[in-house]
Enzyme design. Structure first.
Site, PDB file in Angstrom:
ATOM      1  N   ARG A  48      -8.183   1.426  45.381  1.00 22.87           N
ATOM      2  CA  ARG A  48      -7.130   0.368  45.718  1.00 22.87           C
ATOM      3  C   ARG A  48      -5.726   1.040  45.156  1.00 22.87           C
ATOM      4  O   ARG A  48      -5.668   1.746  44.379  1.00 22.87           O
ATOM      5  CB  ARG A  48      -7.139  -0.917  45.255  1.00 22.87           C
ATOM      6  CG  ARG A  48      -8.352  -1.479  46.005  1.00 22.87           C
ATOM      7  CD  ARG A  48      -8.491  -3.296  45.857  1.00 22.87           C
ATOM      8  NE  ARG A  48      -9.553  -3.911  46.420  1.00 22.87           N
ATOM      9  CZ  ARG A  48      -9.682  -4.134  47.541  1.00 22.87           C
ATOM     10  NH1 ARG A  48      -8.708  -3.673  48.376  1.00 22.87           N
ATOM     11  NH2 ARG A  48     -10.697  -4.709  48.058  1.00 22.87           N
ATOM     12  N   ILE A  87      -2.465   1.055  42.795  1.00 24.18           N
ATOM     13  CA  ILE A  87      -2.285   0.536  41.601  1.00 24.18           C
ATOM     14  C   ILE A  87      -0.428   0.468  41.510  1.00 24.18           C
ATOM     15  O   ILE A  87      -0.093  -0.535  41.331  1.00 24.18           O
ATOM     16  CB  ILE A  87      -2.704   1.369  40.463  1.00 24.18           C
ATOM     17  CG1 ILE A  87      -4.157   1.608  40.530  1.00 24.18           C
ATOM     18  CG2 ILE A  87      -2.110   0.926  39.091  1.00 24.18           C
ATOM     19  CD1 ILE A  87      -4.774   2.565  39.419  1.00 24.18           C
ATOM     20  N   ASP A 132      -1.852  11.963  30.096  1.00 18.86           N
ATOM     21  CA  ASP A 132      -2.973  12.364  31.298  1.00 18.86           C
ATOM     22  C   ASP A 132      -3.307  13.959  30.570  1.00 18.86           C
ATOM     23  O   ASP A 132      -3.010  14.797  31.180  1.00 18.86           O
ATOM     24  CB  ASP A 132      -2.132  12.681  32.614  1.00 18.86           C
ATOM     25  CG  ASP A 132      -0.890  13.401  32.386  1.00 18.86           C
ATOM     26  OD1 ASP A 132      -0.535  13.593  31.108  1.00 18.86           O
ATOM     27  OD2 ASP A 132      -0.002  13.831  33.502  1.00 18.86           O
TER      28      ASP A 132
END
Lengths: 497, 497
Positions: free
Chosen positions: A199, A201, A260
C-alpha cells in the site's frame, strides 16, 4: 519468583515487553532491558524487562505484560507465572561485532533475523543493527545470508512451476501502475506471476490501494495459491501475508534518519520475491531529475548490485533503467489509476499511451527472460497479447477470483468535488513534477479517499494555450478542494516553456 | 486540528510522546515518529507522534499525552489543544552526517545534545547517535564540543575559588572507597572539593550508597553550595542533581550492547566534573587481571586520551595507573565499606591498610596538583593530615552538614545473618577476585540492604591454614545466606597457593 499477571491491553507495536515493580526487580537483581523468562505451566517465553517505580501502575507481586506477550502466551489477569532471569540474546554480540566493523557469518545473521522476527529485540537493539549495516556495510556474502534469513523467517508461497516470474519497481514516479498491466499480460502468456504489492506510505496510491478499487486484495496465502493455480497470476496486498515479515520491522527503524543501507534495500526487495518462489525477477529503476534516483551513475551502481546478487542467489535478475522524470499515466490516486489501467487493457480511446507503452516494455523484457519470446521479440508479443484483449480477459478473471467490485472503468467512482486547472501561459509542457503531483493528490485525499487525486488532461510534449485546462483535481470535500487550490503553485507542477 | 487531551499518567522514561488515533493522523497526513506541535493557549511544545488504530484506547478527536508531556505543558483531561505538523529536528540530519562518517561542528553537536536534553529524540534516534559516535569515532575537537555541550545542557555549581579539585575512578575494583578519604583530607588542607558520586548500578555499593549509611546524600545544588562554602567539601549523590543530565540518557542507550565509545566515556566523566567547576582533576585508572581494564597498553591509551583533552579544555587533568587486580578495603557493601572508611579516618586498629595507603596516595597527587605540596611531598602531607585526625574531624563536619545518621563506626549496623568461610587449603593468598566478590555481595543483598555484603578477614599476601576463617558473608536473611553459600565456589574468590 512467582508474580501475578496484569494484562495492559496495549501493544508495544513490536517488542515483547513485561513490566515489573522496581522492588521485585531488585530482589532478582534485574535491570531495565534485561531478559526474563516468563513461565506458565509448560510454556516459557523470553521477554524484555522494563521497570516502573510507580506503585499506582504496578504493585509488588504483580507483572504487567503488553498485548503481544499476552497473546503469545494466552495469559489472563491474575494468572500466576514464574519469573527467572534469562541470558541476553546472542544476537546482541553479533550486532556489536558488526558495529565493530567485523564480518558476520550465516549463523550469526540468521540469529539476528530470528530474534527480530520473534520480537526479541527492542528498538535500541534493532537500531544498532541497522546502524552497523549502514556504517560498516554488508559485503555480498553477508547480503546473501541476510536475504535468505529474511526469506526463511516468514511463510513461503509454493508455486507448482519451474519458472515463477516477478517484477519490482524502485518507485518515485507518480502513477506508473505497470504491475496491473504486466501481471495479466504474462499470466495470459502462460507464466506464473504471483504478485504481491504494498500500500502507499508516502505516495497517493500503491498498487494494492489501486487494485483494491476493483477487487479484494487482502487474501490468505492459501487462497493466493489457488488463484495462481487457476489464473497464473494475482495482484494481492503483501502486508496481509507473513512474507519476509522482518522487513517491515527494519524499515520502521530506518525511517527516522531515512537510512537506506544498500544491503537492506536489496534484501528487502529480493527476500519478498524469493518468498513467493520467484525464479525470474525484473527490476525497474526509474531515474532522472525529480525521481528517487536523480543520477545515472547511481542508477547504474544499483543495477550492478542487483546483477551481482543474481548470480550468487541462483535466480535470474534483470535490471532496466527507465525514464523517471515525469508521472506515468493520466490519473493519480487509487480510483483514477485503476481507471487508467482498465482503459489500457480495454484499448479505450482515453487510455494513457505512456502507461501502455511502459507496460508493454516491461512485459516484453519478462517474456524474453522467461523464454516465452526470443530476444528482441518480447515487446511484439506483449503488444499482441494486449491488442487481442487476452490480457483484459485475464485481468477480469483475476479480479473475479479475488472478489470483484468493479470491472467497468466507466463505473469507477471519482469524487464530485472537482476543479479544473488552466495553463498559466502558452507554450510546450516540458515537465510535470512527481513530488508536487503526489503532494497535491495526497492533500486532496488520496489514498484514504480512493476517488480523489489528480487527472492530467495534458501531458509532457503537448502544446497548450494560456487559460486552457491542463489538469483536474478531485478532492474529498469542498473545503479540501479550496485548501488544495490555495496551497498549490501550479508553476511548480507543470513546467511550460 | 483541535483535539481533546487524555492524560495517560504513564511515563515514557525519556521521550516526549503523544498518541493520536490513526484516522485523525491520516487527516493531517501524519505518520508514526513524525513531529507534531501541541498548542494550548500560548504554550507550544513539539513532541513525537505515535499512532494507534485501537479505538478502545483512543477515540477520534482525542489525543493521549504521556506523563512527561502532561507535566511540561500542565495539561488536564479534556483540555482542548491544537495540533499542527512540525518539522523533524535538525539534529537528525547531523546524526545522519556522523553515521555517514563526516565530521560535526560545534553547533551541530550542541543541537544534538540540546534535543537529547529536552527529550526531543526517541530511542531509535538516540541510538543512531551513539552508534555513529562508536562506529565512526569523534575526533578531539568533536569530543571537546561534546563535553562542553553536555556540561552546558545542565546546571553548573559555581564555586567561589580559583581552584576546584576533583577525582574520578574508572571503576572495576570492589571496595576502593577512596573518595571518602580524599575529600576530608583535601578539604582539611583548605582545598575546595565539591564531590558528586553515583549509586551502584552493577556493583555492591557506590560512593553515594556508602556515604548514605552515614548521612543524607540527596542534596540540592544550593545546599551543596552552602556546604562547600562552609566545609570546603561534600560527598553527595550526583543523580539527584541536574548536572550534565544528558549523560544518563546516553548511558541508557549504550547499555544493551555494552558500548563504550571512548569519546562518550571521556565526555561522561569530564562533563560531570566541569559542571561542578572543577579546575584540577585526578583520574584513577585501576588495571590488571580481573579489573575493568586488563592490559597496561589499554590503560595507557586511555590515560593519553585524558591528557590530550586536558590541554585543550584548559583544565589540569592528571591520570594515574593503579593496581586493580584485587578488592581494596575489608568490607564490601554500603555499611561495611562505610565502617572501613571511618576506621581509617579514626586510625582504628581494624583499619584496612590498603585502603588507607591508596587514599593517601591519591590525596598526595591532588595536593601536588593544586600546589598545596611540593612535587614528591604530597603523600607526606596527606599522611600528616590523616594522622592528626584533621581529616576525621573534617569528615564529621561534612557528615553533620549533610544531616548526620551515624558517626561512630561501631554503631554501624551490619546484618545478623552471618556466615564465616574458611580456607579450603593451607598456603598464601595470591588473589581475591573482584567480580566474584561483587556477585556474592550482591547476592547477599547489597546495595539494597546496606548492612549486607562481604568482609575479608584475610587479604592478599597473608598466609592461611586450611580451615582458618578467611572471610565473612552478611546476608539479608537466613534463606539468602543459604542461597549464597550454595551458589559460591570459594576457589573462584580466593586464590591460595
Amino acid at each position: 519468583m512467582e508474580l501475578k499477571i496484569k494484562n495492559l491491553k496495549i501493544k508495544t507495536g513490536r517488542t515483547l515487553i513485561a513490566l515489573m515493580n522496581s522492588s521485585d526487580a531488585r530482589e532478582l537483581d534485574l535491570h531495565s532491558m534485561d531478559r526474563i523468562k516468563i513461565t506458565k505451566k509448560n510454556r516459557t517465553e523470553t521477554v524484555i524487562l522494563d521497570i516502573t517505580q510507580d506503585s499506582k501502575i504496578l504493585k509488588k507481586g504483580e507483572i504487567i505484560v503488553f498485548e503481544e506477550v499476552r497473546k503469545l502466551m494466552n495469559l489472563r489477569n491474575n494468572d500466576k507465572v514464574s519469573i527467572t532471569m534469562a541470558r541476553k540474546p546472542k544476537s546482541l554480540d553479533y550486532i556489536k561485532r558488526k558495529l565493530d566493523g567485523k564480518k558476520l557469518n550465516k549463523e550469526q545473521i540468521e540469529q539476528i533475523i530470528w530474534d527480530i522476527g520473534h520480537n526479541k529485540l527492542n528498538d535500541i537493539e534493532m537500531t544498532y543493527f541497522t546502524a552497523a549495516c549502514y556504517a560498516n556495510f554488508l559485503d555480498d556474502e553477508e547480503t546473501i545470508h541476510l536475504i535468505n534469513a529474511m526469506t526463511n523467517e516468514g511463510d513461503i508461497l509454493k508455486v507448482n512451476s519451474k519458472k515463477v516470474i516477478d517484477k519490482h519497481c524502485i518507485g518515485g514516479v507518480a502513477g506508473n501502475r505497470t504491475s496491473m498491466l504486466v501481471v495479466p499480460i504474462l499470466a495470459a502468456a502462460g507464466l506464473k506471476i504471483p504478485k504481491t504489492s504494498s500500500r502507499s506510505i508516502t505516495s497517493p496510491a500503491g498498487t494494492a490501494d489501486t487494485m483494491e478499487v476493483l477487487c479484494n486484495v487482502t487474501i490468505s496465502l492459501n487462497k493466493m495459491k489457488t488463484i495462481v493455480e487457476k489464473a497464473n497470476g494475482c495482484l494481492v496486498w503483501g502486508g496481509a501475508l507473513n512474507l519476509a515479515p522482518t522487513d517491515d520491522k527494519i524499515i520502521h527503524i530506518e525511517k527516522p534518519l531515512s537510512i537506506d543501507a544498500k544491503s537492506q534495500l536489496l534484501a528487502s526487495i529480493i527476500s519478498k520475491k524469493l518468498s513467493v518462489s520467484s525464479t525470474h525477477i525484473l527490476i525497474d529503476i526509474p531515474w532522472g531529475e525529480g525521481s528517487k534516483i536523480e543520477k545515472r551513475k547511481d542508477a547504474l551502481a544499483l543495477k550492478k548490485s542487483f546483477e551481482k546478487l543474481s548470480r550468487k542467489l541462483g535466480v535470474v535478475i534483470k535490471v532496466i533503467l527507465t525514464d523517471g522524470r515525469n508521472p506515468i499515466g493520466k490519473g493519480i490516486g487509487p480510483a483514477l489509476e485503476a481507471r487508467d489501467v482498465l482503459w489500457v487493457l480495454e484499448n479505450h480511446p482515453n487510455q494513457p499511451i505512456d502507461l501502455r507503452e511502459k507496460g508493454i516494455k516491461l512485459a516484453g523484457h519478462m517474456l524474453e527472460m522467461a523464454g516465452k519470446a526470443k530476444k528482441g521479440e518480447g515487446e511484439k508479443k506483449a503488444r499482441a497479447i494486449l491488442d487481442s484483449k487476452k490480457a483484459y480477459k485475464k485481468m477480469i478473471e483475476i479480479i473475479k477470483l479475488q472478489g470483484a467490485k468493479i470491472t467497468d472503468p466507466d463505473k469507477i467512482k471519482v469524487s464530485k468535488y472537482k476543479k479544473e486547472i488552466v495553463a498559466y501561459k502558452t507554450g510546450k509542457i516540458v515537465g510535470i513534477d512527481n513530488q508536487m503531483t503526489c503532494k497535491v493528490a495526497r492533500f486532496a485525499g488520496a489514498p484514504e479517499n480512493p476517488g480523489t487525486g489528480v487527472f492530467f488532461i495534458k501531458k509532457v510534449g503537448e502544446r497548450v494555450k494560456e487559460g486552457e485546462v491542463i489538469y483536474e483535481i478531485y478532492a474529498g470535500s469542498n473545503s479540501k478542494l479550496k485548501n488544495v487550490e490555495e496551497a498549490i503553485d501550479q508553476r511548480k507542477i507543470y513546467k511550460i516553456k
